[in-house]
Design an enzyme around this catalytic site. Structure first.
Site, PDB file in Angstrom:
ATOM      1  N   GLU A 122      -0.275   7.328  -7.732  1.00  0.00           N
ATOM      2  CA  GLU A 122      -1.366   7.111  -6.916  1.00  0.00           C
ATOM      3  C   GLU A 122      -1.043   8.778  -6.666  1.00  0.00           C
ATOM      4  O   GLU A 122      -0.712   9.185  -6.856  1.00  0.00           O
ATOM      5  CB  GLU A 122      -0.869   6.729  -5.432  1.00  0.00           C
ATOM      6  CG  GLU A 122      -0.958   5.440  -5.688  1.00  0.00           C
ATOM      7  CD  GLU A 122      -0.838   3.883  -3.929  1.00  0.00           C
ATOM      8  OE1 GLU A 122      -1.228   4.252  -2.683  1.00  0.00           O
ATOM      9  OE2 GLU A 122       0.843   4.050  -4.040  1.00  0.00           O
ATOM     10  N   HIS A 234      -6.944   8.079   5.213  1.00  0.00           N
ATOM     11  CA  HIS A 234      -7.285   7.930   3.999  1.00  0.00           C
ATOM     12  C   HIS A 234      -8.644   7.973   3.286  1.00  0.00           C
ATOM     13  O   HIS A 234      -9.566   7.767   3.947  1.00  0.00           O
ATOM     14  CB  HIS A 234      -6.920   5.677   3.676  1.00  0.00           C
ATOM     15  CG  HIS A 234      -6.192   5.398   2.808  1.00  0.00           C
ATOM     16  ND1 HIS A 234      -7.262   5.292   1.556  1.00  0.00           N
ATOM     17  CD2 HIS A 234      -5.061   5.004   1.919  1.00  0.00           C
ATOM     18  CE1 HIS A 234      -7.279   5.643   0.358  1.00  0.00           C
ATOM     19  NE2 HIS A 234      -5.460   5.002   1.064  1.00  0.00           N
ATOM     20  N   ARG A 282      -3.448  13.378  -0.717  1.00  0.00           N
ATOM     21  CA  ARG A 282      -4.363  12.483   0.124  1.00  0.00           C
ATOM     22  C   ARG A 282      -5.280  13.401   1.062  1.00  0.00           C
ATOM     23  O   ARG A 282      -6.785  13.698   1.183  1.00  0.00           O
ATOM     24  CB  ARG A 282      -3.396  11.881   0.477  1.00  0.00           C
ATOM     25  CG  ARG A 282      -4.283  10.472   1.393  1.00  0.00           C
ATOM     26  CD  ARG A 282      -3.590   9.215   1.917  1.00  0.00           C
ATOM     27  NE  ARG A 282      -3.407   8.512   1.230  1.00  0.00           N
ATOM     28  CZ  ARG A 282      -2.304   7.148   0.600  1.00  0.00           C
ATOM     29  NH1 ARG A 282      -2.163   6.722   2.353  1.00  0.00           N
ATOM     30  NH2 ARG A 282      -2.041   6.063  -0.244  1.00  0.00           N
ATOM     31  N   HIS A 341      -5.730   6.615   9.152  1.00  0.00           N
ATOM     32  CA  HIS A 341      -4.150   5.432   7.962  1.00  0.00           C
ATOM     33  C   HIS A 341      -3.580   5.273   8.349  1.00  0.00           C
ATOM     34  O   HIS A 341      -2.357   4.714   8.630  1.00  0.00           O
ATOM     35  CB  HIS A 341      -4.803   5.663   7.026  1.00  0.00           C
ATOM     36  CG  HIS A 341      -3.929   5.113   6.040  1.00  0.00           C
ATOM     37  ND1 HIS A 341      -4.497   3.759   5.982  1.00  0.00           N
ATOM     38  CD2 HIS A 341      -3.329   5.262   4.742  1.00  0.00           C
ATOM     39  CE1 HIS A 341      -3.483   3.468   4.511  1.00  0.00           C
ATOM     40  NE2 HIS A 341      -2.802   4.269   4.765  1.00  0.00           N
ATOM     41  N   ARG A 376       1.881  12.833   4.546  1.00  0.00           N
ATOM     42  CA  ARG A 376       2.519  11.866   3.556  1.00  0.00           C
ATOM     43  C   ARG A 376       1.987  11.522   2.459  1.00  0.00           C
ATOM     44  O   ARG A 376       0.629  11.092   1.876  1.00  0.00           O
ATOM     45  CB  ARG A 376       2.469  10.606   4.630  1.00  0.00           C
ATOM     46  CG  ARG A 376       3.629   9.558   4.002  1.00  0.00           C
ATOM     47  CD  ARG A 376       3.059   8.436   4.354  1.00  0.00           C
ATOM     48  NE  ARG A 376       2.008   7.815   4.866  1.00  0.00           N
ATOM     49  CZ  ARG A 376       1.492   6.745   3.519  1.00  0.00           C
ATOM     50  NH1 ARG A 376       2.459   5.913   2.891  1.00  0.00           N
ATOM     51  NH2 ARG A 376      -0.010   6.289   3.891  1.00  0.00           N
TER      52      ARG A 376
END
Ligand code: SIN
Length: 522
Positions: A122, A234, A282, A341, A376
């Site tokens: 990811e 997100h 992200r 998110h 994160r």
């Protein structure tokens, strides 16, 4: 008012809460401890944030080309200079052991070959290190396994915590409202595992219970919270035309398998933005999508996953969400936009979940251990919930065993500030979203100041009060950070300022949220 006694009370039934409860229960071997778990939800309602997690658990497996050092380095790089390196190293190093415990509790992960877990990637990960289950139903499997493992524990449904009771600078219990009315569970140790705060916003990937409860409980108990300005959006929440509430997540692991983000003209969103392109961290991807949507005036961008092999088998949850919205992801790009998110910040704790208040612990999304910094890294949250949840449960049990069960008073129903939830969500979505500025944050504070004081004695009332206080804390922290870093993008302060490479800590002082620079988060 009903009254009961316990040794450890765990608030929340996602990964961190149930792992904490199991750890507290297991450490009760010398001296029997009463462990009580509280859930706001009705029995049978398993819609925790854990349940909805798709991508997986980031974990370094032994005997692979991966290493704890590489995972730590990726976490620090994503965290924008605000992770606590020692906390990251400690949590990452215990990851494999925590996952092995979860497997002993019955969880099963997808295998590439018999006996060998399949690994995906990811955003922000330089290695394939994410284990998953049911394709993209990892959280559902984790929740199933933990629900089964805790079936004999004392789990009280429809019990909402209204306040943490303290006396003499220590935890004495929890003021609760249940179907039997208000009551008190007297206990010397409480673990907050209440999850996140996505419902500060009109649309979120979070379940309905993510209302900032633990942040509010901690602030009202005099405990500091930190890094709250870093709310992670997100990059790919499904844009299905629905107005708000919980919206389906489109897992980042699809980009890990080769999908790319494009705009309505088919032009790449991420080429030239970051060397990792569609697998950039992200915060970078969410900001790039937001910028493209502003530039084109379009309400969404698209995730083109048509080249991903065997899509429906690998991503059954996403496939079902797309089909429900009339989209066939194997034939057409999926419309997506950034959605609220994850809270990177939270209640200030050490890596065992200990807060500054003796007897109060926090673990999972509600806690700020120093693991996530300003942004994160994907799939580090289930990892942190497993590792710190277990440590917090064991520490709470040890505290209870050494302290003995204290007895608190029997409080009256609290009066708390409440702003109408729809008004709050509109203001937060407008003024504290992916990109913020001073004017918007001032307007947000003015709106939040319209909250009125009301007695709180129901789950809904408590949630509205928790959202109001948490929004105030986010607004104060976001206004204080006059730079852009990680998930906190300021259009009026677009650069990162080296002098602000420290966490923001806020407290409740005389009923007002204030930045407290006397507390230095590591
Ligand atoms: C995802 O599957 O993209 C979400 C994983 C996470 O939030 O860590």
């Amino acid at each position: 008012m009903w009254q009961q006694r316990a040794d450890v009370v765990v608030i929340g039934t996602g990964v961190a809460g149930l792992v904490a409860a199991l750890a507290a229960h297991r450490s009760a071997q010398q001296r029997p401890l009463r462990v009580v778990v509280l859930s706001k939800a009705a029995r049978g309602d398993i819609s925790t944030a854990t349940f909805y997690a798709q991508g997986g658990i980031a974990v370094v497996l032994p005997d692979t080309a991966d290493s704890v050092d590489a995972h730590v380095a990726d976490t620090l790089a994503a965290g924008g200079g605000l992770c606590d390196p020692a906390a990251v190293a400690s949590i990452v190093a215990d990851g494999h052991g925590a996952v092995a415990d979860l497997v002993r509790s019955g969880a099963r992960f997808d295998e590439a070959t018999p006996g060998q877990w399949a690994l995906t990637r990811e955003g922000g990960h330089t290695r394939r290190r994410i284990i998953h289950a049911g394709g993209d139903a990892t959280g559902a499997e984790v929740q199933r396994a933990l629900n089964d493992a805790t079936i004999t524990l004392d789990i009280r449904h429809e019990h909402a915590a209204l306040q943490i009771l303290t006396d003499g600078g220590e935890v004495r219990g929890v003021h609760v409202v249940s179907p039997d009315g208000p009551g008190v569970i007297h206990a010397p140790a409480v673990v907050l595992a209440t999850g996140g705060l996505g419902h500060l916003y009109a649309a979120t990937t979070n379940p309905s219970g993510s209302t900032g409860d633990g942040i509010a409980l901690a602030l009202r108990a005099g405990v500091a919270v930190s890094d709250l300005e870093f709310i992670q959006f997100h990059p790919t929440m499904l844009f299905d035309g629905s107005a708000g509430g919980r919206r389906p997540l489109i897992t980042e692991a699809i980009r890990g398998e080769g999908a790319i983000l494009v705009d309505a003209h088919g032009d790449s969103v991420m080429q030239g933005v970051h060397p990792m392109a569609d697998l950039a961290p992200r915060d970078v991807v969410a900001a790039a999508i937001d910028a493209r949507m502003r530039a084109t005036g379009a309400p969404c961008v698209y995730l083109d996953a048509r080249g991903v092999a065997d899509f429906a088998r690998r991503f059954p949850t996403v496939t079902a969400s797309c089909h429900a919205a009339g989209i066939d992801p194997t034939r057409q790009p999926i419309p997506v936009l950034p959605g609220a998110h994850y809270s990177c910040g939270g209640v200030l704790t050490d890596v065992s979940g200990q807060t500054s208040l003796p007897g109060l612990y926090a673990a999972g999304e509600v806690a700020r251990t120093g693991m996530h910094g300003a942004n994160r890294l994907a799939s580090n949250s289930l990892l942190e919930g497993l590792v710190v949840g277990a440590r917090a449960g064991a520490a709470a049990a040890a505290h209870a065993a050494s302290t003995g069960s204290g007895r608190g008073g029997t409080p009256a129903l609290p009066r708390q500030e409440i702003l109408d939830r729809a008004d709050l969500q509109i203001a937060m979505s407008r003024d504290a979203s992916v990109v913020r500025d001073a004017d918007g944050l001032r307007r947000l504070s003015d709106t939040l100041a319209e909250a009125g004081s009301r007695p709180v004695g129901t789950r809904a009332g408590f949630e509205d009060a928790a959202l109001t206080l948490t929004a105030q804390a986010v607004a104060v922290a976001a206004a204080d950070r006059t730079e852009s870093r990680g998930c906190h993008h300021r259009s009026d302060w677009p650069e990162t300022d080296g002098a602000q490479a420290r966490s923001t800590v806020v407290r409740l002082v005389d009923g007002h949220v204030k930045v407290d620079n006397s507390v230095v988060a590591a």
